[in-house]
Scaffold this active site. Sequence first.
Site, PDB file in Angstrom:
ATOM      1  N   GLY A   1       1.154  -1.438  -0.286  1.00  0.00           N
ATOM      2  CA  GLY A   1       0.134  -0.379  -0.125  1.00  0.00           C
ATOM      3  C   GLY A   1       1.036   1.127  -0.019  1.00  0.00           C
TER       4      GLY A   1
ATOM      5  N   ARG B   1       1.444  -5.247  -4.777  1.00  0.00           N
ATOM      6  CA  ARG B   1       1.131  -6.266  -4.017  1.00  0.00           C
ATOM      7  C   ARG B   1       1.199  -7.459  -5.773  1.00  0.00           C
ATOM      8  NH1 ARG B   1      -0.815  -4.142   0.510  1.00  0.00           N
ATOM      9  NH2 ARG B   1      -2.430  -2.609   0.971  1.00  0.00           N
TER      10      ARG B   1
ATOM     11  N   ASP C   1       5.591  -4.955   6.166  1.00  0.00           N
ATOM     12  CA  ASP C   1       6.495  -6.805   6.715  1.00  0.00           C
ATOM     13  C   ASP C   1       6.207  -7.493   5.885  1.00  0.00           C
ATOM     14  OD1 ASP C   1       3.113  -6.768   6.797  1.00  0.00           O
ATOM     15  OD2 ASP C   1       2.762  -7.876   7.961  1.00  0.00           O
TER      16      ASP C   1
ATOM     17  N   THR D   1       4.375   2.354   5.449  1.00  0.00           N
ATOM     18  CA  THR D   1       2.275   1.826   5.430  1.00  0.00           C
ATOM     19  C   THR D   1       1.913   2.647   6.654  1.00  0.00           C
ATOM     20  OG1 THR D   1       1.088   0.065   6.795  1.00  0.00           O
ATOM     21  CG2 THR D   1       3.765   0.432   7.359  1.00  0.00           C
TER      22      THR D   1
ATOM     23  N   ASP E   1      -0.527   1.934   8.843  1.00  0.00           N
ATOM     24  CA  ASP E   1      -0.723   1.055   9.379  1.00  0.00           C
ATOM     25  C   ASP E   1       0.348   1.444  11.396  1.00  0.00           C
ATOM     26  OD1 ASP E   1      -2.286   0.342   8.027  1.00  0.00           O
ATOM     27  OD2 ASP E   1      -1.542  -1.620   7.371  1.00  0.00           O
TER      28      ASP E   1
ATOM     29  N   ASP F   1       2.383  -0.843  12.546  1.00  0.00           N
ATOM     30  CA  ASP F   1       2.297  -2.677  12.478  1.00  0.00           C
ATOM     31  C   ASP F   1       3.417  -2.724  12.447  1.00  0.00           C
ATOM     32  OD1 ASP F   1       2.707  -1.955   9.554  1.00  0.00           O
ATOM     33  OD2 ASP F   1       0.932  -4.052   9.770  1.00  0.00           O
TER      34      ASP F   1
ATOM     35  N   ARG G   1      -5.146  -2.142   8.740  1.00  0.00           N
ATOM     36  CA  ARG G   1      -5.226  -3.710   8.896  1.00  0.00           C
ATOM     37  C   ARG G   1      -5.135  -4.337   9.864  1.00  0.00           C
ATOM     38  NH1 ARG G   1      -0.358  -6.472   6.347  1.00  0.00           N
ATOM     39  NH2 ARG G   1       0.396  -5.336   7.239  1.00  0.00           N
TER      40      ARG G   1
HETATM   41  O1  F6P Z   1      -1.706  -1.644   4.617  1.00  0.00           O
HETATM   42  C1  F6P Z   1      -2.228  -0.349   4.324  1.00  0.00           C
HETATM   43  C2  F6P Z   1      -2.997  -0.682   4.325  1.00  0.00           C
HETATM   44  O2  F6P Z   1      -4.146   0.271   3.701  1.00  0.00           O
HETATM   45  C3  F6P Z   1      -4.279  -1.563   5.349  1.00  0.00           C
HETATM   46  O3  F6P Z   1      -4.930  -0.032   6.908  1.00  0.00           O
HETATM   47  C4  F6P Z   1      -5.398  -1.744   4.539  1.00  0.00           C
HETATM   48  O4  F6P Z   1      -6.432  -2.622   5.700  1.00  0.00           O
HETATM   49  C5  F6P Z   1      -5.215  -2.401   3.563  1.00  0.00           C
HETATM   50  O5  F6P Z   1      -3.653  -1.535   2.846  1.00  0.00           O
HETATM   51  C6  F6P Z   1      -5.866  -2.060   2.130  1.00  0.00           C
HETATM   52  O6  F6P Z   1      -5.561  -2.899   0.477  1.00  0.00           O
HETATM   53  P1  F6P Z   1      -5.407  -2.605  -0.255  1.00  0.00           P
HETATM   54  O7  F6P Z   1      -4.995  -0.841  -0.778  1.00  0.00           O
HETATM   55  O8  F6P Z   1      -5.077  -3.051  -1.695  1.00  0.00           O
HETATM   56  O9  F6P Z   1      -6.617  -2.317  -0.981  1.00  0.00           O
END
Ligand code: F6P
Length: 323
Positions: free
Chosen positions: A15, A76, A107, A130, A132, A134, A176
């Site tokens: 992300g 991703r 991660d 990120t 998050d 985390d 997340r």
């Molecule tokens: O890891 C960052 C994040 O924004 C999380 O908070 C969320 O769960 C996820 O990515 C959403 O991912 P995507 O943009 O692939 O829907």
Amino acid sequence: MNQSIKHIGVFTSGGDSPGMNAALYAIAKTAEVNAIKVSGIRKGYEGLIDNDLVLLKSIELQKLTQKGGTILKTARSKRFMELDGRKKALQTLKANNIDALIAIGGDGTFKGLLTFSEICDIPFMGIPGTIDNDLSGTDYTLGFDSAVNTAISNLDKIRDTAESHNRVFIVEVMGRDSGYIAIHSGLTVGADAILIPESSKDFIYLLDKIKNYDSEDAFLIVVSEGDEIGADLVASNIKKINPHVDLRITRLGHVQRGGNPSAFDRMLGIRLGVASVNALLKGKNNMMTGVLYNQVHLTPFQEVVKQHQVNDELISLLELFGI
Ligand code: F6P
């Protein structure tokens, strides 16, 4: 000093998060000072597999620090999870004489590098990118501060309409499996309840409180997307206890990932960008740069990927504030 490094490859992965462009600027600048070429690899691991490279120059990045997202784009990558994809990525590095790699991501990105190190022997460095927050090995990840600020400005707006209608609002924020965004945004906007994955008592506090809610004011509930109960189930439980409440659910979603990075995230990006090139020059490998106690710190990837959870001191605030 490891003078053998002549060409660094850098990519953003997973992300996107505000502050990534500031980190790219700092990497290019520090590399130039040390007479090292920097190639940006577009779309994360996908670009590594597809040999999608672009030369990075600090002069072109200098004025992009205020931009959200990542100018290198991100992805991703499923293909990199396969050995065949990783072998193609290795060919890209060899074909371009890249002798060190910096990845900005979360991660999943660093797990990817650990697996890649089984077939690739150039040094890898990571920067925590990120929203998050985390990752172990850093107090703050790039983008977290900006995301919290975006969340609070939206929560303040929701409060205006909630107060006008005397409504209960359940607002889901990102994170997340981590409650960092929820606890930081919820406490600082004066939410009435905050639900995070790290606490099992928070739902009990909420149910207790909602029993006495008299519909004479707004009632703001911030729910982390990773919370074990989740926004929809929270709503149906409230309705069971108090069927007359006027309730709405808002999911802030990806709005939290965009927008101009805060001063904190720009500065963090700059510090960690510089630190990652310097660490490579000192011969470090398979480590993430972070900031602990306001000092730059290096942590092995194996440690980083263990989750950084909301700590007890922060969780105790929920109890103290009765939310
Ligand atoms: O890891 C960052 C994040 O924004 C999380 O908070 C969320 O769960 C996820 O990515 C959403 O991912 P995507 O943009 O692939 O829907």
